[in-house]
Scaffold this active site. Structure first.
Site, PDB file in Angstrom:
ATOM      1  N   PHE A 149       0.806  -1.216   0.000  1.00  0.00           N
ATOM      2  CA  PHE A 149       0.000   0.000   0.000  1.00  0.00           C
ATOM      3  C   PHE A 149       0.840   1.268   0.000  1.00  0.00           C
ATOM      4  O   PHE A 149       0.361   2.345  -0.377  1.00  0.00           O
ATOM      5  CB  PHE A 149      -0.950   0.009   1.206  1.00  0.00           C
ATOM      6  N   LYS A 150       2.086   1.184   0.398  1.00  0.00           N
ATOM      7  CA  LYS A 150       2.900   2.391   0.512  1.00  0.00           C
ATOM      8  C   LYS A 150       3.421   2.892  -0.832  1.00  0.00           C
ATOM      9  O   LYS A 150       4.045   3.951  -0.906  1.00  0.00           O
ATOM     10  CB  LYS A 150       4.047   2.140   1.487  1.00  0.00           C
ATOM     11  N   ASP A 151       3.142   2.163  -1.900  1.00  0.00           N
ATOM     12  CA  ASP A 151       3.584   2.594  -3.223  1.00  0.00           C
ATOM     13  C   ASP A 151       3.027   3.970  -3.589  1.00  0.00           C
ATOM     14  O   ASP A 151       3.734   4.801  -4.156  1.00  0.00           O
ATOM     15  CB  ASP A 151       3.171   1.581  -4.297  1.00  0.00           C
ATOM     16  N   THR A 203       7.661  -0.001   3.778  1.00  0.00           N
ATOM     17  CA  THR A 203       8.026   1.384   3.479  1.00  0.00           C
ATOM     18  C   THR A 203       9.337   1.444   2.705  1.00  0.00           C
ATOM     19  O   THR A 203       9.465   2.185   1.727  1.00  0.00           O
ATOM     20  CB  THR A 203       8.156   2.209   4.772  1.00  0.00           C
TER      21      THR A 203
END
Length: 449
Positions: free
Chosen positions: A106-108, A148
């Protein structure tokens, strides 16, 4: 838009300063002075809009005063070259799959957006050039408990004038996560810290506060302490609402967010302040239950993190708690009791042991065929335990289960296929710098660069 520090002792900053510095001079986190409401018409028609168009409207609300409209649209559209679908798991529980980006986590989105925004501020065409005043490269420091590091490293890979240092706890990230940022080379340096995530985070924060080090090199952060990293994650929740509205299931919508450093749920709460009509939120924790206990007692008592199956959530002192506290204290206008009441009226919590996570993964797979990763399992179980009659729940599935292949296969008795993009990382050679958790050692290393 102007930004102030959660500690209240630093000068007011504009967006450029907030992004380039990352952390305020008083060690506080930057907060926007105002959060503007989006117009009712936007929500009336949101289900007909594409993810990119939804995100551009949200980004304009955050950043439109500071970034040229055409440039901001290019940044958003370039960031979101992939979709984040909502998938039905049970009759009243849906998964918001946030793992369809380059590193399958999701951190993309936040990492890619920040890389492009920082590039905008360092370009001569933006009219606010950093490189016109100094020839020093920008050094991005990022602490990671798992995803991350890979998202930031790949978001900034090959960007001229920027060097990234990824600090990660030795032996406490999955092998696939580790290879995603230790095999890249070029402008990416992986630093393997003999400690836990909180030690990595402390090293990064101490670096920002060290005058001699900041005189030697230009530093910024790409952790969720940076406004350009965490705010774009709000895009997810507007898109989830749109997709659920299209299904006719948005009236009693509950969002559940597996939470570690609390940047993701913090962005969702900012979205709620902008008018996003989510009924309530659940913060799902693993055994690192500091926020859960705060909800129960009103006391925030950070402690050393515990290593768990859901390693990306192994955080004992979540940075973004300061933003949540500030948001609902109305920048200190409410007392502690009033603030706690405001938070608990909107957010509930859940916490799960490794054994409970295993059991959830097994039951979900047996009953529905859906493969959860350990982090998503916390979100799914929190909805199963916490939904009320008539409510529909959406939980964030934050990473592709193949990123935790050994754990998932062992728990489910499966052989999860590794996507091609992950295989490519695994073929590279590990390159990392061993580091103690002593700031003096880390500072000495950076001073030699």
């Amino acid at each position: 838009m102007k930004y102030y520090s959660t500690n209240g002792q630093a000068p007011i900053a504009d967006l450029k300063k907030a992004v380039v510095k990352g952390l305020a001079e008083d060690r506080g986190l930057y907060m926007p002075e105002e959060i503007y409401k989006l117009p009712r018409q936007f929500f009336d028609n949101i289900e007909t809009m594409k993810f990119q168009d939804i995100a551009y409207n949200v980004a304009s609300n955050f950043f439109g005063d500071d970034v040229d409209g055409d440039a901001l649209q290019d940044i958003v559209y370039d960031t979101l070259s992939f979709d984040c679908p909502v998938v039905k798991v049970t009759d009243n529980i849906y998964a918001l799959e946030l793992f369809h980006g380059p590193t399958l986590a999701f951190k993309d989105v936040g990492a890619r957006f920040m890389a492009r925004l920082l590039r905008y501020f360092t370009s001569t065409t933006s009219g606010t050039s950093i490189t016109s005043t100094t020839s020093k490269p920008i050094n991005v420091l990022v602490a990671t408990s798992g995803d991350t590091g890979s998202a930031v490293a790949n978001g900034f890979l090959g960007v001229e004038g920027i060097h990234v240092y990824v600090l990660y706890p030795k032996g406490k990230v999955s092998p696939i996560q580790e290879c995603q940022f230790t095999t890249l080379g070029k402008n990416i340096t992986a630093i393997e810290v003999d400690g836990v995530f909180d030690d990595c985070q402390a090293l990064v924060k101490s670096a920002f506060m060290d005058a001699e080090l900041n005189q030697h090199m230009k530093l910024t952060s790409a952790n969720s302490i940076n406004v350009a990293r965490f705010l774009p994650q709000a895009f997810y929740y507007f898109n989830a609402y749109a997709r659920m509205k299209a299904l006719g299931k948005a009236d009693e919508l509950v969002m559940c967010v597996p939470s570690g450093n609390f940047g993701n749920i913090c962005s969702a709460l900012f979205g709620h302040e902008m008018g996003l009509p989510i009924k309530r939120f659940i913060a799902a924790n693993n055994a690192n239950d500091i926020f859960y206990k705060y909800l129960q007692t009103g006391k925030y008592e950070p402690k050393a993190s515990i290593q768990t199956l859901a390693n990306a959530m192994d955080v004992g002192d979540p940075s973004n708690f300061a933003r949540i506290l500030n948001l609902y204290s109305k920048n200190g206008q409410r007392n502690a009791e009033e603030t706690h009441q405001a938070i608990t009226s909107l957010i509930s919590g859940a916490t799960y042991s490794d054994d409970q996570i295993r059991k959830t993964m097994q039951q979900c797979y047996e009953e529905t065929g859906y493969v959860l990763d350990p982090h998503g399992a916390c979100g799914y179980q929190a909805l199963k335990d916490g939904l009320k009659p008539g409510e529909i729940g959406v939980f964030c599935e934050t990473a592709h289960p193949a990123k935790f292949k050994e754990k998932v296969d062992d728990i489910l008795g499966t052989d999860i296929e590794i996507p091609a993009r992950l295989k490519a990382f695994m073929e590279g050679e590990k390159q990392s710098v061993a580091m103690s958790k002593d700031f003096a050692d880390f500072k000495a290393y950076l001073m030699r660069q």
